[in-house]
Design an enzyme around this catalytic site. Structure first.
Site, PDB file in Angstrom:
ATOM      1  N   HIS A  82       0.687  -0.790  -0.463  1.00 32.43           N
ATOM      2  CA  HIS A  82       0.025  -0.028   0.406  1.00 32.43           C
ATOM      3  C   HIS A  82       0.989   0.692  -0.123  1.00 32.43           C
ATOM      4  O   HIS A  82       2.022   1.438   0.436  1.00 32.43           O
ATOM      5  CB  HIS A  82      -0.996   0.050   1.302  1.00 32.43           C
ATOM      6  CG  HIS A  82      -1.583   1.268   1.631  1.00 32.43           C
ATOM      7  ND1 HIS A  82      -2.810   1.656   0.109  1.00 32.43           N
ATOM      8  CD2 HIS A  82      -1.240   2.558   1.746  1.00 32.43           C
ATOM      9  CE1 HIS A  82      -3.394   2.640   0.860  1.00 32.43           C
ATOM     10  NE2 HIS A  82      -2.747   3.625   1.807  1.00 32.43           N
ATOM     11  N   ASP A 161     -14.831   3.754   8.553  1.00 30.63           N
ATOM     12  CA  ASP A 161     -13.833   4.705   7.961  1.00 30.63           C
ATOM     13  C   ASP A 161     -14.232   5.676   6.761  1.00 30.63           C
ATOM     14  O   ASP A 161     -13.807   7.024   6.438  1.00 30.63           O
ATOM     15  CB  ASP A 161     -12.841   3.860   7.257  1.00 30.63           C
ATOM     16  CG  ASP A 161     -11.225   5.570   6.643  1.00 30.63           C
ATOM     17  OD1 ASP A 161     -11.163   5.700   7.578  1.00 30.63           O
ATOM     18  OD2 ASP A 161     -10.904   4.797   5.868  1.00 30.63           O
ATOM     19  N   ARG A 168     -14.186  14.012   8.726  1.00 28.84           N
ATOM     20  CA  ARG A 168     -12.954  14.623   8.912  1.00 28.84           C
ATOM     21  C   ARG A 168     -12.169  15.505   7.837  1.00 28.84           C
ATOM     22  O   ARG A 168     -11.806  16.205   7.898  1.00 28.84           O
ATOM     23  CB  ARG A 168     -11.384  13.849   8.855  1.00 28.84           C
ATOM     24  CG  ARG A 168     -11.522  12.642  10.246  1.00 28.84           C
ATOM     25  CD  ARG A 168     -10.529  12.041  10.163  1.00 28.84           C
ATOM     26  NE  ARG A 168      -9.094  12.387   9.834  1.00 28.84           N
ATOM     27  CZ  ARG A 168      -8.815  10.997   9.012  1.00 28.84           C
ATOM     28  NH1 ARG A 168      -9.133   9.674   8.695  1.00 28.84           N
ATOM     29  NH2 ARG A 168      -7.298  10.856   8.810  1.00 28.84           N
ATOM     30  N   SER A 183      -6.812   4.581   9.934  1.00 29.21           N
ATOM     31  CA  SER A 183      -8.279   4.956   8.443  1.00 29.21           C
ATOM     32  C   SER A 183      -7.024   3.864   7.792  1.00 29.21           C
ATOM     33  O   SER A 183      -8.616   3.271   7.208  1.00 29.21           O
ATOM     34  CB  SER A 183      -8.181   6.615   8.174  1.00 29.21           C
ATOM     35  OG  SER A 183      -8.569   6.256   6.644  1.00 29.21           O
ATOM     36  N   LYS A 187      -8.172  -0.553   6.710  1.00 22.62           N
ATOM     37  CA  LYS A 187      -8.717  -0.891   5.375  1.00 22.62           C
ATOM     38  C   LYS A 187      -7.451  -2.515   4.936  1.00 22.62           C
ATOM     39  O   LYS A 187      -8.061  -3.043   3.899  1.00 22.62           O
ATOM     40  CB  LYS A 187      -8.509   0.714   4.597  1.00 22.62           C
ATOM     41  CG  LYS A 187     -10.113   1.040   4.329  1.00 22.62           C
ATOM     42  CD  LYS A 187      -9.624   2.424   3.686  1.00 22.62           C
ATOM     43  CE  LYS A 187      -8.922   3.770   4.138  1.00 22.62           C
ATOM     44  NZ  LYS A 187      -8.696   5.121   3.805  1.00 22.62           N
TER      45      LYS A 187
HETATM   46  N1  URA Z   1      -5.261   7.860   3.565  1.00 24.39           N
HETATM   47  C1  URA Z   1      -6.688   7.189   4.001  1.00 24.39           C
HETATM   48  O1  URA Z   1      -6.884   5.902   3.647  1.00 24.39           O
HETATM   49  N2  URA Z   1      -6.870   8.258   5.050  1.00 24.39           N
HETATM   50  C2  URA Z   1      -6.035   8.643   5.973  1.00 24.39           C
HETATM   51  O2  URA Z   1      -6.711   9.694   7.008  1.00 24.39           O
HETATM   52  C3  URA Z   1      -5.524   9.344   5.328  1.00 24.39           C
HETATM   53  C4  URA Z   1      -4.775   9.226   3.943  1.00 24.39           C
END
Ligand code: URA
Ligand code: CA
Length: 441
Positions: A82, A161, A168, A183, A187
């Site tokens: 990632h 999220d 946010r 966050s 995932k």
């Molecule tokens: N990418 C994400 O998936 N979450 C964040 O908070 C910032 C970047």
């Protein structure tokens, strides 16, 4: 328990329990706790921070808000990779086929670009008919047959999220390292691979602008993965200038094909080798980094990685003639060059600003539902440290609108800074982070 008391506790700088975090996330996702209370809690977290336990609990609560993806039917050790988001970051399209060609399954659920950063799904869709939506059955079958599948999310993972991130975004609470770490990791952990490699970008085009904050983000993400019993490591890599020479969807697919044929830019290839070597080690495919590197290099010299990209496109319904002949990829009507008015060496090439020019040309999205133009983008002819003479071409703009191309030319002229003294482009990889500590390069 109630939302008010939890907000007040965090406002006063006290530590939240797993139960409190879970209560809040669950009831917010169900719509029982309203946005204004969640916004207040996010701001309290932003101002007072969370410690490692709280960050891990928040991650766990977000994972439990949705589906998790069981990949146990895929044979072999699965490793996910990632990137925290960059400009011109074509890595997945090169790394995936290289790793798969080494007989290690590369299964990745990618995202779309947002703002000045690109997304793998958008790039793949520059290939005619390529299907980025796979069912779980197709994902498993393709992985077992050809060791590679690249697709969007197959199920509803981490809905908490999604909602919290959107909140946010409009309440000035994105830029908190614990919130970013939980966050991203929620995932990743919702998809059950055995190991995770994180490419934490640092520099002008990245979320993290300096090495210290990138290291902190990497440390927190590695701690979350480790706390979840998942082998997790992170590279900190340079995003002061775009990766490779192209920014834009079809242009990056073409660059990926060139790299797989051994004719790509050195930085992109080098990053794929380094990430790939770690991936093969984590998957238990090799015992040493040296062995990993020779296997990976062989996938390029033998063109087995290039044929893997062909298999991937063919198994996901795409037109393989695009892979054999990249000139078939969507092309912009106008290609305009940006010439240098001065001589010297390129000192800087702000990646975020280049990403924004590509976005204005139509290569990216301003909002989740705007559409993108696969043909447009920028080809960089000079990068940091390159010698430039007056009249040399700095970059080529690929645009479907003359007006936009003219604006892009003005912008790019300003983005390049050229000085008499040579500037070293700096390291591609700054550091490597594991649960045992940080290794600086
Ligand atoms: N990418 C994400 O998936 N979450 C964040 O908070 C910032 C970047
Ligand atoms: Ca690139």
């Amino acid at each position: 328990m109630d939302a008010y008391d939890i907000i007040a506790k965090k406002r006063d700088g006290r530590k939240l329990t797993a139960q409190e975090i879970d209560y809040f996330v669950e009831n917010y996702t169900k719509g029982i706790i309203p946005d204004y209370q969640a916004a207040a809690l996010l701001m309290a977290i932003f101002l007072n921070d969370m410690d490692q336990d709280e960050t891990l609990h928040l991650t766990r609560s977000m994972i439990h808000s949705g589906d998790t993806i069981d990949l146990s039917e895929i044979k072999g050790i699965k490793v996910d990779k990632h990137s925290t988001g960059g400009v011109g970051d074509t890595t997945t399209l090169v790394l995936g086929p290289m790793v798969a060609a080494c007989n290690v399954p590369f299964v990745k659920m990618s995202g779309r670009g947002l703002g000045h950063t690109g997304g793998t799904l958008d790039k793949l869709e520059a290939i005619r008919n390529f299907q980025t939506e796979l069912s779980m059955g197709e994902l498993i079958e393709n992985s077992n047959r050809i060791n590679i599948a690249l697709c969007g999310q197959t199920a509803d993972i981490t809905p908490a999220d999604k909602e919290l991130y959107a909140l946010r975004d409009v309440t000035a609470t994105v830029d908190n390292i614990s919130l970013i770490a939980s966050s991203i990791m929620s995932k990743k952990l919702a998809i059950e691979t055995e190991a995770i490699i994180l490419d934490v970008k640092v520099g002008s085009g990245a979320f993290m602008k300096d090495l210290d904050s990138a290291l902190e983000l990497a440390k927190q993400m590695v701690a979350i993965g480790t706390g979840y019993d998942r082998e997790t490591v992170a590279f900190i890599t340079n995003m002061d200038q775009p990766l490779g020479n192209t920014v834009g969807n079809a242009l990056e697919v073409k660059e990926a094909i060139q790299t797989l044929r051994g004719e790509g830019p050195q930085d992109l290839y080098e990053l794929c080798l380094q990430l790939g070597a770690k991936l093969l080690l984590l998957a238990g495919r090799v015992q040493s980094k040296g062995d990993a590197l020779s296997l990976l290099e062989e996938t390029i010299s033998s063109e087995s990685a290039y044929r893997k990209l062909f298999d991937l496109v063919s198994h996901q319904g795409g037109d393989t003639s695009y892979i054999m002949n990249p000139d078939l990829l969507p092309k912009a009507k106008h290609i305009i060059d940006v010439k240098s008015r001065t001589g010297g060496f390129v000192r800087s090439l702000n990646a975020e600003r280049i990403g924004k020019v590509a976005l204005d040309l139509g290569a990216g999205r301003n909002t989740m539902d705007s559409s993108i133009d696969p043909a447009v983008g920028i080809v960089l002819n000079k990068k940091i440290g390159d010698k430039v003479d007056i009249g040399d071409t700095l970059a080529y703009i690929h645009s479907n609108s003359i007006d936009k191309a003219m604006q892009a030319r003005i912008d790019i002229e300003q983005i390049y800074t050229i000085r008499e003294e040579y500037t070293d482009p700096g390291r591609l990889i700054h550091a490597f982070v594991t649960k045992n500590g940080i290794k600086l390069y």
